[in-house]
Design an enzyme around this catalytic site. Structure first.
Site, PDB file in Angstrom:
ATOM      1  N   ASP A   1      36.452  37.115  43.879  1.00 56.92           N
ATOM      2  CA  ASP A   1      37.564  36.291  44.345  1.00 56.92           C
ATOM      3  C   ASP A   1      38.733  36.414  43.377  1.00 56.92           C
ATOM      4  OD1 ASP A   1      38.323  34.149  46.372  1.00 56.92           O
ATOM      5  OD2 ASP A   1      38.751  33.109  44.491  1.00 56.92           O
TER       6      ASP A   1
ATOM      7  N   GLU B   1      41.243  35.966  50.065  1.00 55.10           N
ATOM      8  CA  GLU B   1      41.369  36.821  48.881  1.00 55.10           C
ATOM      9  C   GLU B   1      40.004  37.110  48.254  1.00 55.10           C
ATOM     10  OE1 GLU B   1      41.922  32.563  47.458  1.00 55.10           O
ATOM     11  OE2 GLU B   1      42.690  33.723  49.139  1.00 55.10           O
TER      12      GLU B   1
END
Length: 160
Positions: free
Chosen positions: A34, A77
């Site tokens: 992440d 993301e």
């Protein structure tokens, strides 16, 4: 957008690979990756620039991975990878390579040079689970531990 597989394909591949590992006795590991504080890049440069940054980070991740590993954009993301024939120690080394490569990369966004870091959670078969869902849950839990630990970290199974 990133040139990587999508989440659905990733989950299908993980199911297949876990079943193969159960039959063969091989190992595999899962990485959940992440981008740290990605929202600030979207807020400052806009979502189109954020998408370009995602693509560039994906390219760095691909260069760090061995051929045959399934890498996908998991959502937002977040990226995920299946590392075949890798126990937790080898997966940790691979995750650290990804983390360091992204930390050291300089990306150009709207004429600004920016740096970004990632947090990574790891799970390994069979230690952290013998089913795809268990491995995903363990990797995701370890990702949150990396975030809570200050970000820009790799968090493996606690017994690493």
């Amino acid at each position: 957008l990133t040139g990587l597989y999508v989440q659905r394909f990733f989950k299908d591949q993980l199911d297949i690979r876990v079943k193969e590992a159960l039959r063969s006795g091989s190992t595999l590991s899962v990485l959940m990756i992440d981008l740290d504080y990605f929202k600030k890049y979207n807020d400052k440069y806009g979502h189109a620039a954020g998408d370009i940054l995602l693509g560039r980070v994906a390219a760095v991740i691909k260069t760090c991975m061995e051929r045959g590993h399934a890498i996908s954009r998991y959502g937002g993301e977040e990226f995920a990878a299946i590392l075949l024939d890798m126990d937790s120690k080898k997966a940790y080394d691979s995750a650290e390579k990804v983390r360091k490569s992204i930390e050291e990369a300089v990306f150009t966004v709207r004429r600004d040079e920016v740096r970004i870091t990632v947090s990574i959670g790891i799970s390994s078969f069979p230690k952290d689970g013998r089913a795809a869902a268990a491995l995903l849950k363990a990797a995701d839990g370890n990702l949150y531990k990396a975030k809570e630990g200050g970000r820009n970290l790799v968090c493996p199974h606690s017994s690493h």
